[in-house]
Design a protein around this motif. Structure first.
Motif, mmCIF file in Angstrom:
data_model
loop_
_atom_site.group_PDB
_atom_site.id
_atom_site.type_symbol
_atom_site.label_atom_id
_atom_site.label_comp_id
_atom_site.label_asym_id
_atom_site.label_seq_id
_atom_site.Cartn_x
_atom_site.Cartn_y
_atom_site.Cartn_z
ATOM 1 N N ASP A 236 -11.065 -7.707 -6.454
ATOM 2 C CA ASP A 236 -10.995 -9.025 -5.825
ATOM 3 C C ASP A 236 -11.590 -8.924 -4.428
ATOM 4 O OD1 ASP A 236 -9.289 -10.946 -3.926
ATOM 5 O OD2 ASP A 236 -9.438 -11.854 -5.936
ATOM 6 N N TYR B 296 0.842 -1.195 0.000
ATOM 7 C CA TYR B 296 0.000 0.000 0.000
ATOM 8 C C TYR B 296 0.886 1.257 0.000
ATOM 9 C CZ TYR B 296 -3.678 -3.263 1.413
ATOM 10 O OH TYR B 296 -4.559 -4.306 1.470
ATOM 11 N N GLN C 54 -11.261 -10.685 -1.756
ATOM 12 C CA GLN C 54 -10.332 -10.865 -0.647
ATOM 13 C C GLN C 54 -9.514 -9.590 -0.411
ATOM 14 O OE1 GLN C 54 -7.725 -14.217 -1.077
ATOM 15 N NE2 GLN C 54 -6.695 -13.882 0.895
ATOM 16 N N ASN C 55 -9.045 -8.987 -1.499
ATOM 17 C CA ASN C 55 -8.292 -7.730 -1.362
ATOM 18 C C ASN C 55 -9.161 -6.626 -0.775
ATOM 19 O OD1 ASN C 55 -6.001 -8.866 -2.416
ATOM 20 N ND2 ASN C 55 -6.348 -8.105 -4.506
ATOM 21 N N ARG C 56 -10.419 -6.590 -1.199
ATOM 22 C CA ARG C 56 -11.341 -5.582 -0.670
ATOM 23 C C ARG C 56 -11.538 -5.775 0.827
ATOM 24 N NH1 ARG C 56 -17.225 -4.476 -3.312
ATOM 25 N NH2 ARG C 56 -15.846 -3.996 -5.054
ATOM 26 N N THR D 97 -9.545 -7.282 2.942
ATOM 27 C CA THR D 97 -8.297 -6.964 3.653
ATOM 28 C C THR D 97 -8.132 -5.455 3.809
ATOM 29 O OG1 THR D 97 -7.258 -8.956 2.749
ATOM 30 C CG2 THR D 97 -5.792 -7.248 3.605
ATOM 31 N N PHE D 98 -8.382 -4.723 2.732
ATOM 32 C CA PHE D 98 -8.251 -3.267 2.777
ATOM 33 C C PHE D 98 -9.210 -2.653 3.790
ATOM 34 C CE2 PHE D 98 -10.082 0.773 1.243
ATOM 35 C CZ PHE D 98 -8.971 1.593 1.408
ATOM 36 N N THR E 42 -3.784 0.991 -3.595
ATOM 37 C CA THR E 42 -3.876 -0.354 -3.020
ATOM 38 C C THR E 42 -3.820 -1.397 -4.137
ATOM 39 O OG1 THR E 42 -6.253 -0.732 -3.217
ATOM 40 C CG2 THR E 42 -5.529 0.711 -1.438
ATOM 41 N N PRO E 43 -3.572 -2.651 -3.765
ATOM 42 C CA PRO E 43 -3.771 -3.723 -4.753
ATOM 43 C C PRO E 43 -5.210 -3.692 -5.243
ATOM 44 C CG PRO E 43 -2.599 -4.540 -2.826
ATOM 45 C CD PRO E 43 -3.060 -3.163 -2.478
ATOM 46 N N HIS E 44 -5.451 -4.224 -6.427
ATOM 47 C CA HIS E 44 -6.752 -4.124 -7.084
ATOM 48 C C HIS E 44 -7.861 -4.652 -6.182
ATOM 49 C CE1 HIS E 44 -9.727 -4.172 -10.285
ATOM 50 N NE2 HIS E 44 -8.859 -3.502 -11.041
ATOM 51 N N LEU E 45 -8.854 -3.788 -5.880
ATOM 52 C CA LEU E 45 -9.904 -4.145 -4.926
ATOM 53 C C LEU E 45 -11.136 -4.762 -5.580
ATOM 54 C CD1 LEU E 45 -9.773 -1.186 -2.383
ATOM 55 C CD2 LEU E 45 -8.583 -3.366 -2.331
#
Length: 751
Positions: free
Chosen positions: A421, A402, A423-425, A427-428, A416-419
């Motif tokens: 996804d 990040y 799982q990424n969303r 986590t964020f 951020t990494p692509h949200l």
């Protein structure tokens, strides 16, 4: 660094050049002053000498006239010896005079002083040297000066002077002559000092002969040289060129003037004055070399000061350059990092966006929504402290991959990494919630309110500006819907486009006057109409019917609210004046006023103008305001309210009870009426707390001598309960729906 250094030394060179220009201007000024002083001294000398010469010549003329007339008168009674003796006595008393002689009109000598040799005396009329001068003497009533000549007998250069003697018929009977010795010139010309570079001349205008030169080292030929006027620059062309005047004009005015001429290759300041009576020029020639010597000394002195200042400037600029070089790393750091939080700034965000354009990522914008209110209430230092603390939390919780940035005063950005996804969303959102929780744990006194908008690259924007706009739209959607976080979606774009369209059509509506007014009647407990609330309506040819809740908010954001507010005031008061004509009892008109409209300096004049134009009683107007009006500049708002109340206009607090500050405000505000919000009326039959709140509002109003009106009454049961707990005025669909002015008139006639 190179740019700063380059500009610094450019400034140094500019200052050197500016100093050189200033030095040149100063030296030019000094030169003009020195030359002016030199000219003034020369002109004063000429003026003094010319006056002395004129006085001397005038005395000599009177003397010749008196002596000659005395000789002519006493010629028959005195012997020749006696006359000569008298002439000798006069000669002894006038050392300047070299001798006297009386000539007849044929140029023959009649009497002369004993110091003259008879053998050297010539016939003035026949002698080639004296012929022209003698002829001029016979024609003139003034004394005439002859050419300067060398007298062998007296061993002296002589300026001959001649005066014609006339009888009662103005006929010349004799000519009295004398001479002035050049060696005694300083006694009657008052020459203080003379050198070959500073001397005085007397020149005849007739032929340009030099009558006198104070230059003792001048050669004898100076007194016989012709064309002296040309030699010394007294030509029309030169005079016009340097002075802008002709020789004739200077002769007529007899003014002293100066010009610069070359004499034998050397520049001189020549000052001159003309004597019209004796047709003589008095000139002073002063070499300019002394001026140049003084000026050269000034040049050396000023140049030394200039070089000294340049040296000091050089060392000063070198010191500054070194200091700038030491600070360049810090300046570069600050250019890419926020000064308060030390986070990367907007420039770094732009560079990071460009670096990541080949990948997929998301941009989250975090907006601190209550930062402004914190700054207003507790000061900027408190707000800065809160922002700094939260930035530290973000930086601590969002580690690589990040990237955290501070985009503006109350706004942070996170790449951020692509949200997209899930799982990424998740986590964020967990990390973001954790940062908020950590901040609130350590800062329990003043929590931050925030909204978060997220947009994905490249789906929601392929450029930085488009991606940031999408994230901002998502952030605004979160605020409007009461969420704390929102991911950008197509509906947000549609809402944004809808807002743009509404704003565009609002401008059209204002120009085409497509707004109209509706009125919802207010009744008392007997159901009789006593007032109505003015409500604006807008039916657009493209959008159809647009709710005021939608377009008023957009109008406030785009500053169109002022024109809409002016329309509401003018139209509602105009139609209200017509309604009053159809009522047998006094009516009241309630008008909703927006915060921006109320704070405008033009609001009061326009309101009073509309009231006066339609002959409406001010006490029949009620302005409905909300407590948001008092969030900023409370004292000014109260002052405005009191100003309008002094004219009879009344005020109603709309939606009372829904804000946290209404009760505290009520103690200070000069309010005439409270409107119980519809949310309390809706639940009054089922919620004991709503009943209690309404009872409290009525009790507070009663204790403060304020009237109460309940809005949103839609059932008989609600009306009955409100009557039971003391409410006496009502508004709602149970009684009347909003209708146009014509329908209101029909209600009034039926009522």
């Amino acid at each position: 660094m190179a740019l700063i250094k380059n500009n610094l030394w450019k400034l140094f060179c500019f200052l050197l050049l500016g100093g050189l220009v200033l030095l040149s201007v100063l030296l030019a000024y000094e030169w003009r002053n020195i030359e002016k002083e030199y000219r003034t001294s020369s002109q004063n000398r000429v003026e003094f000498s010319a006056q002395a010469l004129k006085s001397t010549l005038r005395n000599k003329e009177l003397m010749l006239d008196l002596i000659g007339r005395d000789i002519v008168t006493n010629n028959s009674s005195s012997t020749n010896t006696s006359l000569i003796k008298n002439l000798n006595n006069i000669l002894l008393e006038n050392l300047v005079s070299t001798g006297f002689g009386l000539f007849n009109t044929h140029g023959q000598i009649l009497y002369f002083s004993s110091n003259l040799d008879a053998s050297t005396i010539v016939n003035l009329k026949e002698n080639e040297r004296t012929r022209d001068n003698f002829a001029r003497t016979l024609k003139s009533n003034k004394m005439i000066l002859g050419k300067t000549y060398y007298n062998e007998t007296l061993q002296e250069w002589i300026i001959p002077i001649r005066k014609s003697l006339r009888n009662e018929n103005a006929e010349v009977i004799a000519v009295m002559t004398s001479g002035m010795a050049i060696s005694n010139g300083d006694k009657y010309l008052n020459i203080l000092s003379s050198t070959q570079d500073d001397y005085l001349l007397i020149i005849r205008e007739l032929d340009g002969y030099i009558q006198y030169s104070s230059n003792k080292s001048a050669d004898i030929a100076s007194y016989t040289r012709t064309q002296a006027k040309q030699f010394f620059g007294l030509l029309d062309a030169e005079l016009v060129k340097q002075l802008g005047k002709t020789k004739q004009a200077l002769k007529s005015s007899e003014e002293v003037f100066s010009l610069i001429i070359d004499i034998q290759g050397k520049p001189y300041i020549t000052s001159a004055k003309f004597d019209d009576r004796y047709q003589l020029w008095t000139l002073s020639n002063r070499a300019m070399q002394p001026i140049k010597s003084v000026f050269y000394w000034k040049v050396c002195w000023y140049s030394f000061i200039y070089l000294l200042i340049c040296t000091l400037l050089y060392f000063g600029f070198r010191f500054i350059a070194r200091a700038e070089q030491k600070r360049i790393d810090e300046l570069f750091y600050l250019s890419r990092n926020d000064d308060l939080t030390k986070l990367p700034n907007r420039k770094a965000l732009r560079d990071s966006f460009e670096a990541k354009k080949g990948t997929s990522f998301s941009l989250a914008i975090i907006n601190i929504t209550n930062l402004r209110s914190m700054n207003n209430r507790f000061g900027m230092e408190y707000g800065d402290k809160a922002i700094k603390a939260y930035a530290a939390m973000l930086q601590a919780t969002f580690a690589a991959p990040y990237l955290v940035f501070r985009n503006s005063g109350n706004e942070f950005c996170i790449i951020t990494p692509h949200l997209s996804d899930e799982q990424n969303r998740h986590t964020f959102e967990q990390i973001l919630a954790s940062s908020i929780e950590q901040y609130e744990t350590k800062n329990t006194e003043r929590p931050l309110n925030m909204s978060v908008g997220v947009a994905n690259y490249p789906e929601h924007g392929i450029t930085k500006s488009k991606l940031v706009r999408s994230a901002h739209l998502a952030n605004q959607w979160a605020k409007d819907t009461g969420q704390w976080l929102c991911h950008y979606h197509a509906g947000i774009k549609q809402a944004y486009l809808r807002r743009l369209k509404v704003e565009e059509r609002l401008n059209v509506a204002l120009s085409e006057q497509s707004f109209s007014m509706a009125y919802q009647c207010q009744v008392n407990e007997q159901g009789k109409i006593h007032a109505m609330e003015a409500l604006i309506r807008w039916h657009d040819s493209e959008l159809g019917m647009v709710s005021p809740a939608e377009f008023i908010a957009i109008a406030e954001q785009s500053d169109l609210i002022f024109k809409i507010g002016d329309f509401v005031l003018a139209r509602s008061i105009s139609e209200f004046a017509t309604m009053q004509q159809h009522s047998d009892t006094p009516l009241e008109l309630a008008i909703n006023i927006s915060v921006m409209q109320f704070q405008s300096s033009a609001f009061i004049p326009k309101l009073l103008q509309s009231i006066e134009a339609h002959n409406v009683a001010p006490h029949s107007i009620i302005l409905e305001i909300t407590e948001s009006l008092f969030m900023d500049n409370l004292e000014h708002v109260i002052e405005t309210i009191l100003s309008l109340k002094s004219r009879g206009i009344r005020f109603s607090m709309d939606d009372f009870g829904t804000g946290y500050s209404s009760l505290s405000l009520l103690r200070r505000l000069p309010i005439d009426e409270l409107k119980i919000d519809k949310s309390f009326v809706d639940d009054i039959l089922i919620d004991p707390k709503s009943i209690s709140m309404v009872q409290s509002i009525i009790a507070i109003a009663f204790s403060h001598n304020i009237s109460v009106i309940a809005e949103g009454v839609e059932e008989q049961a609600q009306f009955d309960m409100l009557v039971d707990i003391g409410c006496k005025r009502f508004q709602g669909y149970y009684f009347y729906k909003p209708v146009n002015a014509t329908s209101v008139i029909e209600y009034l006639q039926a009522n």
